[in-house]
Design a protein around this motif. Structure first.
Motif, short mmCIF file in Angstrom:
data_model
loop_
_atom_site.label_atom_id
_atom_site.label_comp_id
_atom_site.label_asym_id
_atom_site.label_seq_id
_atom_site.Cartn_x
_atom_site.Cartn_y
_atom_site.Cartn_z
N PHE A 184 0.82 -1.20 0.00
CA PHE A 184 0.00 0.00 0.00
C PHE A 184 0.85 1.25 0.00
O PHE A 184 1.87 1.31 0.68
N CYS A 230 -3.94 3.68 1.70
CA CYS A 230 -4.35 3.31 3.05
C CYS A 230 -5.49 4.20 3.54
O CYS A 230 -6.47 3.75 4.10
N VAL A 257 -8.95 3.30 1.97
CA VAL A 257 -9.56 2.07 2.48
C VAL A 257 -10.20 2.31 3.84
O VAL A 257 -11.30 1.88 4.12
N VAL A 258 -9.54 3.04 4.70
CA VAL A 258 -10.10 3.33 6.02
C VAL A 258 -11.40 4.09 5.89
O VAL A 258 -12.40 3.78 6.52
N SER A 278 -14.27 1.87 4.71
CA SER A 278 -14.72 0.95 5.74
C SER A 278 -15.64 1.66 6.73
O SER A 278 -16.64 1.12 7.18
N VAL A 326 -19.18 1.91 5.40
CA VAL A 326 -19.88 0.62 5.41
C VAL A 326 -20.47 0.34 6.78
O VAL A 326 -21.62 -0.05 6.93
N VAL A 327 -19.71 0.56 7.82
CA VAL A 327 -20.18 0.28 9.18
C VAL A 327 -21.39 1.16 9.51
O VAL A 327 -22.40 0.70 10.01
#
Lengths: 162, 176
Positions: free
Chosen positions: B2, B7, B10-11, B14, B17-18
């Protein structure tokens, strides 16, 4: 991929206390702008969240106004019921062109008035009553008659209930 | 491997999504109402008529009350008859019950050829309390198409007023 997996594990709701759930609202009293005479230039009518009436322009207000009162469920314990309540104005329809609902104001126990939202941290379990006002624009020559509409309210709770 | 930029991307993804799984609010509609009230329309149902009058050597006034009583201010003016009270109809459809209305009667001039007389008006709405001459009357109304307002007045008659039929208008306005 390794990083993505780690993040999901950390934030996923394995603990139910971390979840947000939709709040439940019940209309106790509609937002009623009352009887309005537009006059030669029209203007605005504002009902405050506590029910006070004010007008601009050439409008004459003939009474009959009420703020909205909405019951919100409050099923969580002290320090756990942070909720964001969003208000979305909608037009009022009737025999003439739609009347625009410009904005809404809201107050809740111990909280200041906010525009198009409420913020509630009552800190105790039970039901809270939200007080909601709003402002409409009424142009000159608006067709007489009854106009009705709705605004939407959404909010979220953080369980569990006690 | 990465890079630093990847990086962060991606964080952030995520996190979204949560939240999407944890909170899915549905909107509750709350009712709003308003009632637009139109202007009050005023129409004449009967004219104000002072009838036949014989003027005298002294100028004076002829007063016709909203109750239909006519009187002259001095004896040299003779009242022969034929007088009638004026009546205006207010369309108050759509106004809230027991609304307070104020009616104003603006005086005018009656003419006959080149001769004139002045007239002042008064009014009496539902409730039976007439206003003073040249004063507005205030009353409450019931919503409807024909709220009656009676119109009286005071006519100024000159000494040896020229003979003729005098006509004119007064203006009646109604407001909340």
């Amino acid at each position: 991929m390794v990083l993505l997996t780690v993040v999901l594990m950390h934030l996923a709701p394995s603990d139910a206390r971390a979840q947000w759930e939709p709040a439940t609202f019940t209309e106790l009293q509609p937002l009623n702008f009352g009887f309005i005479v537009p006059g030669p230039a029209g203007g605005t009518v504002t009902i405050s969240d506590t029910g006070a009436v004010s007008v601009t322009g050439t409008i004459t207000h003939l009474g009959g106004a009420t703020n909205a009162q909405v019951l919100m469920d409050s099923c969580v314990g002290p320090g756990r019921n942070a909720r964001r309540i969003i208000l979305v104005p909608g037009p009022l329809s009737g025999p003439g062109p739609d009347i625009v609902l410009n904005q809404l104001t809201c107050t809740s126990p111990g909280r200041p008035t906010r525009v198009n939202r409420c913020r509630n941290f009552s800190g105790t379990a039970g039901n809270d009553i939200l007080l909601i006002g709003g402002t409409i624009t009424v142009p000159a020559g608006q067709t007489p008659g009854v106009y009705t509409g709705t605004f939407d309210i959404t909010g979220r709770n953080r369980p569990p209930c006690p | 491997m990465f890079s630093r930029f990847n990086c962060k991307s991606v964080v952030f993804f995520s996190f979204l999504v949560v939240l999407g799984f944890a909170y899915n609010a549905s909107a509750t509609p709350i009712t709003t109402n308003a009632e637009i009230v139109g202007n009050i329309t005023v129409t004449q149902n009967a004219p104000l008529n002072f009838g036949q009058i014989t003027s005298g050597t002294t100028a004076g006034t002829v007063t016709l009350t909203t109750g239909g009583t006519i009187a002259a201010s001095n004896a040299t003016i003779a009242l022969i008859g034929g007088h009638s009270v004026g009546e205006m109809l207010l369309n108050t459809t759509g106004v809230p019950p027991a609304s307070t209305i104020t009616v104003t009667v603006t005086g005018g001039t009656l003419t006959s050829g080149g001769n004139t007389m002045t007239v002042l008006g008064n009014c009496e709405g539902p409730g039976g309390v007439p206003s003073a001459i040249n004063a507005a009357c205030t009353f409450t109304v019931t919503p409807g198409p024909a709220e009656s307002v009676l119109i009286g007045g005071e006519l100024s008659v000159g000494a040896n007023q020229a003979v003729g039929v005098y006509t004119g208008t007064m203006e009646v306005t109604a407001a909340f």
